[in-house]
Design a protein around this motif. Structure first.
Motif, PDB file in Angstrom:
ATOM      1  N   SER A  16       0.724  -1.348   0.201  1.00  0.00           N
ATOM      2  CA  SER A  16      -0.314   0.142   0.018  1.00  0.00           C
ATOM      3  C   SER A  16       0.941   1.062  -0.254  1.00  0.00           C
ATOM      4  O   SER A  16       2.180   1.148   0.554  1.00  0.00           O
ATOM      5  N   PRO A  17       0.529   2.431  -0.676  1.00  0.00           N
ATOM      6  CA  PRO A  17       1.689   4.347  -0.654  1.00  0.00           C
ATOM      7  C   PRO A  17       1.561   4.383   0.719  1.00  0.00           C
ATOM      8  O   PRO A  17       1.427   5.605   1.273  1.00  0.00           O
ATOM      9  N   LEU A  18       0.388   3.701   1.806  1.00  0.00           N
ATOM     10  CA  LEU A  18       0.423   4.531   3.040  1.00  0.00           C
ATOM     11  C   LEU A  18       1.731   4.131   3.861  1.00  0.00           C
ATOM     12  O   LEU A  18       2.183   4.843   4.547  1.00  0.00           O
ATOM     13  N   TRP A  19       2.183   3.021   3.322  1.00  0.00           N
ATOM     14  CA  TRP A  19       3.646   2.854   3.914  1.00  0.00           C
ATOM     15  C   TRP A  19       4.654   3.671   2.935  1.00  0.00           C
ATOM     16  O   TRP A  19       6.125   2.810   3.319  1.00  0.00           O
ATOM     17  N   ASP A  20       4.835   3.773   2.007  1.00  0.00           N
ATOM     18  CA  ASP A  20       5.860   4.516   0.751  1.00  0.00           C
ATOM     19  C   ASP A  20       6.596   5.672   1.821  1.00  0.00           C
ATOM     20  O   ASP A  20       8.159   5.289   1.675  1.00  0.00           O
ATOM     21  N   GLU A  21       5.964   6.096   3.052  1.00  0.00           N
ATOM     22  CA  GLU A  21       7.005   6.564   3.268  1.00  0.00           C
ATOM     23  C   GLU A  21       8.066   6.314   4.086  1.00  0.00           C
ATOM     24  O   GLU A  21       9.069   7.089   5.194  1.00  0.00           O
ATOM     25  N   GLY A  22       7.645   4.935   4.598  1.00  0.00           N
ATOM     26  CA  GLY A  22       8.556   4.370   5.942  1.00  0.00           C
ATOM     27  C   GLY A  22       7.273   3.965   7.711  1.00  0.00           C
ATOM     28  O   GLY A  22       6.434   4.589   7.438  1.00  0.00           O
ATOM     29  N   MET A  23       8.201   2.993   8.224  1.00  0.00           N
ATOM     30  CA  MET A  23       7.158   2.964   9.528  1.00  0.00           C
ATOM     31  C   MET A  23       7.482   3.623  10.482  1.00  0.00           C
ATOM     32  O   MET A  23       9.003   4.427  10.244  1.00  0.00           O
ATOM     33  N   PRO A  24       6.858   3.451  11.892  1.00  0.00           N
ATOM     34  CA  PRO A  24       5.971   3.460  11.821  1.00  0.00           C
ATOM     35  C   PRO A  24       4.582   4.748  11.536  1.00  0.00           C
ATOM     36  O   PRO A  24       5.203   5.500  10.993  1.00  0.00           O
ATOM     37  N   VAL A  25       3.601   3.530  11.240  1.00  0.00           N
ATOM     38  CA  VAL A  25       2.273   4.187  10.820  1.00  0.00           C
ATOM     39  C   VAL A  25       1.153   4.401  11.993  1.00  0.00           C
ATOM     40  O   VAL A  25       1.027   2.681  12.139  1.00  0.00           O
TER      41      VAL A  25
ATOM     42  N   GLU B 158       4.893  10.168  12.228  1.00  0.00           N
ATOM     43  CA  GLU B 158       6.409  11.130  13.204  1.00  0.00           C
ATOM     44  C   GLU B 158       5.241  12.424  13.029  1.00  0.00           C
ATOM     45  O   GLU B 158       5.393  13.975  12.851  1.00  0.00           O
ATOM     46  N   GLY B 159       3.435  12.457  13.184  1.00  0.00           N
ATOM     47  CA  GLY B 159       2.752  13.454  13.653  1.00  0.00           C
ATOM     48  C   GLY B 159       2.212  14.222  12.715  1.00  0.00           C
ATOM     49  O   GLY B 159       1.640  14.738  13.257  1.00  0.00           O
ATOM     50  N   LYS B 160       2.441  13.359  11.440  1.00  0.00           N
ATOM     51  CA  LYS B 160       1.698  13.935  10.185  1.00  0.00           C
ATOM     52  C   LYS B 160       1.281  12.859   9.577  1.00  0.00           C
ATOM     53  O   LYS B 160       0.850  12.192   9.394  1.00  0.00           O
ATOM     54  N   PRO B 161      -0.124  14.190   9.533  1.00  0.00           N
ATOM     55  CA  PRO B 161      -0.655  12.931   8.000  1.00  0.00           C
ATOM     56  C   PRO B 161      -0.721  12.083   6.971  1.00  0.00           C
ATOM     57  O   PRO B 161       0.151  13.150   5.925  1.00  0.00           O
ATOM     58  N   VAL B 162      -0.771  10.815   6.927  1.00  0.00           N
ATOM     59  CA  VAL B 162      -0.609  10.917   5.310  1.00  0.00           C
ATOM     60  C   VAL B 162      -1.458  10.588   4.548  1.00  0.00           C
ATOM     61  O   VAL B 162      -2.959  10.067   4.845  1.00  0.00           O
ATOM     62  N   ARG B 163      -1.894  11.822   3.759  1.00  0.00           N
ATOM     63  CA  ARG B 163      -2.853  12.294   2.594  1.00  0.00           C
ATOM     64  C   ARG B 163      -2.567  11.585   1.551  1.00  0.00           C
ATOM     65  O   ARG B 163      -2.759  12.101   0.555  1.00  0.00           O
ATOM     66  N   ILE B 164      -2.936  10.359   1.870  1.00  0.00           N
ATOM     67  CA  ILE B 164      -3.341   9.573   0.786  1.00  0.00           C
ATOM     68  C   ILE B 164      -4.732   7.995   0.660  1.00  0.00           C
ATOM     69  O   ILE B 164      -4.933   7.940   1.820  1.00  0.00           O
ATOM     70  N   LEU B 165      -5.443   9.197  -0.076  1.00  0.00           N
ATOM     71  CA  LEU B 165      -7.040   8.901  -0.215  1.00  0.00           C
ATOM     72  C   LEU B 165      -6.660   6.956  -0.299  1.00  0.00           C
ATOM     73  O   LEU B 165      -7.544   6.593  -1.565  1.00  0.00           O
ATOM     74  N   THR B 166      -7.404   6.059   1.068  1.00  0.00           N
ATOM     75  CA  THR B 166      -7.758   5.110   0.725  1.00  0.00           C
ATOM     76  C   THR B 166      -9.120   4.956   1.671  1.00  0.00           C
ATOM     77  O   THR B 166      -9.090   5.521   2.429  1.00  0.00           O
ATOM     78  N   PRO B 167      -9.828   3.330   1.327  1.00  0.00           N
ATOM     79  CA  PRO B 167     -10.643   3.173   1.656  1.00  0.00           C
ATOM     80  C   PRO B 167     -10.179   2.616   3.434  1.00  0.00           C
ATOM     81  O   PRO B 167     -11.564   3.115   4.170  1.00  0.00           O
TER      82      PRO B 167
ATOM     83  N   VAL C 194     -14.920  -1.965  -3.943  1.00  0.00           N
ATOM     84  CA  VAL C 194     -14.102  -0.606  -2.679  1.00  0.00           C
ATOM     85  C   VAL C 194     -12.621  -0.941  -3.635  1.00  0.00           C
ATOM     86  O   VAL C 194     -12.243  -2.190  -2.970  1.00  0.00           O
ATOM     87  N   PRO C 195     -12.514  -0.058  -4.426  1.00  0.00           N
ATOM     88  CA  PRO C 195     -10.716   0.295  -4.930  1.00  0.00           C
ATOM     89  C   PRO C 195      -9.607   0.914  -3.752  1.00  0.00           C
ATOM     90  O   PRO C 195     -10.290   1.482  -2.813  1.00  0.00           O
ATOM     91  N   THR C 196      -8.342   0.124  -3.508  1.00  0.00           N
ATOM     92  CA  THR C 196      -7.644   0.876  -2.254  1.00  0.00           C
ATOM     93  C   THR C 196      -7.070   1.581  -2.542  1.00  0.00           C
ATOM     94  O   THR C 196      -6.522   1.982  -0.634  1.00  0.00           O
ATOM     95  N   VAL C 197      -6.981   1.826  -3.227  1.00  0.00           N
ATOM     96  CA  VAL C 197      -6.804   3.687  -3.569  1.00  0.00           C
ATOM     97  C   VAL C 197      -7.503   4.393  -4.356  1.00  0.00           C
ATOM     98  O   VAL C 197      -8.138   3.664  -5.244  1.00  0.00           O
ATOM     99  N   ALA C 198      -8.508   5.821  -4.115  1.00  0.00           N
ATOM    100  CA  ALA C 198      -9.233   5.859  -4.455  1.00  0.00           C
ATOM    101  C   ALA C 198      -8.870   6.329  -5.752  1.00  0.00           C
ATOM    102  O   ALA C 198      -8.130   6.347  -5.974  1.00  0.00           O
ATOM    103  N   LEU C 199      -9.822   6.189  -6.984  1.00  0.00           N
ATOM    104  CA  LEU C 199      -9.549   6.682  -8.290  1.00  0.00           C
ATOM    105  C   LEU C 199      -9.197   7.742  -8.620  1.00  0.00           C
ATOM    106  O   LEU C 199      -8.271   8.271  -9.434  1.00  0.00           O
ATOM    107  N   SER C 200      -9.520   8.851  -7.616  1.00  0.00           N
ATOM    108  CA  SER C 200      -9.027  10.577  -7.700  1.00  0.00           C
ATOM    109  C   SER C 200      -7.371  10.391  -7.034  1.00  0.00           C
ATOM    110  O   SER C 200      -6.814  11.445  -7.650  1.00  0.00           O
ATOM    111  N   ASP C 201      -7.322   9.164  -6.348  1.00  0.00           N
ATOM    112  CA  ASP C 201      -5.524   9.606  -5.995  1.00  0.00           C
ATOM    113  C   ASP C 201      -4.678   9.719  -6.981  1.00  0.00           C
ATOM    114  O   ASP C 201      -4.518   8.068  -7.516  1.00  0.00           O
ATOM    115  N   PRO C 202      -3.706  10.184  -7.016  1.00  0.00           N
ATOM    116  CA  PRO C 202      -2.429   9.605  -7.567  1.00  0.00           C
ATOM    117  C   PRO C 202      -1.615   8.396  -7.631  1.00  0.00           C
ATOM    118  O   PRO C 202      -1.017   8.264  -8.488  1.00  0.00           O
ATOM    119  N   HIS C 203      -2.015   8.281  -6.666  1.00  0.00           N
ATOM    120  CA  HIS C 203      -1.497   6.697  -6.388  1.00  0.00           C
ATOM    121  C   HIS C 203      -2.165   5.836  -7.136  1.00  0.00           C
ATOM    122  O   HIS C 203      -1.291   4.631  -6.994  1.00  0.00           O
TER     123      HIS C 203
END
Length: 609
Positions: A385-394, A454-463, A498-507
């Protein structure tokens, strides 16, 4: 052998005629590690075994050559014959050739029987072992060394030729010529054991027994008619064919996610599989839990997966961390109880669930905010999932939703077991966790729960930003905002949601595993979330769309294209939890009631004074 009827016209096996294509869908049997596949005019037998001694890669078994391959039928001059027609049923394969009809069936999980026509003919095949010896009735082949592979081929037909040739260090060619004579059979026994099965049974009786095994399985399932009937029984074929017998660390009969693709018992897969088995065999459903609990670590963590040779609890890629799977144990255990009302099973596993729950909150809240994080991408089950692209933990909303459901389930289980103090404790913990999720993860402006790193939202649109719907206890404004996102055709509501990343998301990538395709388990959970949150009509709509998605494809696979509804090219075939949850959704649809008739939420459970 006299001409026989492969399957009576009104049988379940006849309903599934030619569903096993022998290319992506292997011919196999309950408990067996053997998979028969076809390559135009030859057969191969692969093994559903991992064995790191052969290949240290976790998925190396996918790339190994078959144990037996290039099995061809020849004429008396040893010239290969074409397969003029191949017909499959759950219990047998019919192979038609110019020399007559051959039928392949299972005698037991380690033995295949091939019936032989009366004409003179030959067989050739290659075996990947390093030692062999012929005898009067066939031969015995071994892999000598640390890896134990034993194959015996045995026939009751006189042999004009029986030759073994060592082609390469780990490749033996076998050539057989059979004399003309009465119809007979040849037995293949493939085993890691020292002893062999070389008893050639009566072919007709063996075929009848194979048919009976499958028919008994299908007769035991809740009956279904209508548009989903054929796919429903095919899903039940997957649920039986995917079972492997006990061996080493595989302490119980358990189902693998896909015999050709995933050989092992993965944690959350096993719990999803149990949701189907609860409709047919409560012990089999319970054993899908026990095989993981058998290997629970002292600190409470459950392994990511159990393989014959051991467990997976730590990986050094793509990050170095302990690895497990999402905490759905309590949620799934409560569903079993709703079906079986087996208090003894709740007593058996209650402490294990508590221990598992404690591990999450004690070992996975590095920032001390009361919410848990994933420390390894694979622990989420959403590997790429692109939710983890920038690293862990999340800190992820889906994880904390699962933990809420687990706390809720623990409260209900404790109540059944008359553990009143425990029940009040779990109720309090669940309420506090939900409040923290709303306080820390909810973005009112976006109308979403965001993951944080790291205290910041991961703004990737997933279900997974919508998963708090599963709590059933969100404020009305939050529920409305989440449902608006879910039903937005530019985000999560294409033709086959339901797609696992929103159709409108660049990922968004509709073909890449967890980066866009539709997964049946995600839909299943969101259907429950909609019902618990007061949207029964929308839940029925998503259920029907999900059923139609699975039903429109011939096989049942790992994930699907959300816009076309087709099986994705990289998706695993004969996929377990897709089949299991399809079964459960069909039964929901047939009963036309919510999947979970107990709609009690924590807000309705009396608060402690």
């Amino acid at each position: 052998m006299e001409k026989f009827q492969a399957a009576p016209p009104d049988s379940f096996c006849a309903l599934l005629k030619d569903r096993i294509d022998l290319i992506n869908i292997p011919f196999t049997e309950r408990g067996s590690r053997l998979m028969v596949l076809r390559n135009e005019h030859s057969l191969a037998i692969r093994l559903a075994e991992r064995w790191l001694k052969i290949d240290p890669r976790l998925s190396g078994y996918r790339f190994r050559p078959p144990l037996i391959e290039n099995l061809v039928i020849c004429d008396e001059n040893e010239q290969p014959l074409p397969f003029t027609e191949v017909i499959t049923y759950p219990h047998l394969i019919e192979i038609h050739t110019p020399k007559g009809e051959f039928v392949l069936t299972f005698v037991d999980p380690e033995s295949l029987l091939l019936t032989l026509p009366p004409e003179k003919f030959g067989l050739r095949f290659t075996v990947h072992v390093n030692h062999g010896q012929t005898d009067r009735r066939g031969g015995v082949l071994h892999m000598l060394g640390d890896i134990r592979r034993n194959i015996a081929y045995t026939t009751d037909r006189p042999l004009a030729k029986n030759q073994i040739t060592l082609q390469h260090p780990y490749e033996i060619n076998v050539t057989l010529l059979f004399e003309a004579g009465p119809s007979s059979a040849m037995l293949f026994n493939i085993t890691p054991r020292l002893g062999f099965n070389r008893y050639v049974p009566d072919p007709q009786r063996t075929l009848n027994e194979a048919l009976q095994r499958w028919e008994e399985w299908f007769r035991a399932v809740p009956p279904v008619e209508g548009i989903y009937k054929a796919q429903y029984y095919y899903a039940w074929w997957i649920m039986r064919a995917g079972l492997i017998s006990t061996r080493f660390y595989t302490t119980r009969e358990a189902m693998v996610p896909s015999k050709p693709f995933y050989v092992g018992i993965w944690q959350w897969d096993a719990f999803f599989h149990a949701l189907a088995y609860r409709h047919i065999n409560s012990r089999l459903a319970q054993d899908q839990f026990r095989v993981l609990i058998d290997h629970q670590r002292e600190d409470g963590m459950l392994p990511d997966a159990v393989h014959d040779e051991g467990t997976i609890t730590h990986l050094d890629f793509p990050v170095d961390a302990d690895v497990t799977k999402p905490p759905i144990l309590g949620w799934a255990a409560w569903k079993l109880y709703e079906s079986t009302h087996d208090q003894q099973f709740l007593k058996e596993i209650y402490d294990a669930i508590v221990h598992w729950n404690t591990w999450w909150f004690s070992q996975n809240d590095a920032d001390g905010d009361g919410l848990c994080e994933y420390h390894h991408p694979y622990s989420s089950g959403l590997d790429d999932s692109p939710l983890w692209d920038e690293g862990m933990p999340v800190t992820s909303p889906d994880l904390n939703t699962y933990l809420y459901l687990q706390l809720e389930a623990l409260a209900k289980i404790a109540n059944v077991l008359n553990l009143d103090q425990d029940a009040r404790h779990w109720q309090s913990q669940a309420r506090s966790l939900l409040l923290r999720m709303i306080e820390r993860l909810w973005d009112a402006q976006a109308g979403l729960f965001w993951p944080y790193r790291e205290g910041k939202p991961v703004r990737i649109l997933t279900p997974f930003s919508l998963f708090p719907l599963l709590t059933g206890n969100l404020p009305a404004l939050i529920k409305t905002a989440l449902v608006q996102h879910l039903t937005d055709s530019t985000e999560f509501w294409p033709a086959f949601p339901v797609p696992t990343v929103a159709l409108s998301d660049p990922h968004y990538d509709p073909n890449q595993m967890w980066r866009g395709p539709t997964w049946i388990n995600v839909n299943y959970l969101l259907i429950e979330g909609l019902e618990r949150s007061g949207y029964p009509k929308l839940a029925r709509d998503l259920r029907q769309r999900t059923l139609d998605l699975v039903n429109r494809n011939r096989d049942i696979v790992e994930y699907y294209h959300p816009e076309t509804g087709n099986a994705c090219d990289k998706a695993a075939h004969v996929f377990g939890w897709s089949a299991a949850l399809f079964i459960d959704l069909v039964l929901q649809e047939q009963s036309n009631i919510p999947e979970n008739p107990d709609t009690t939420t924590l807000s309705e459970i009396p608060r402690p004074s």
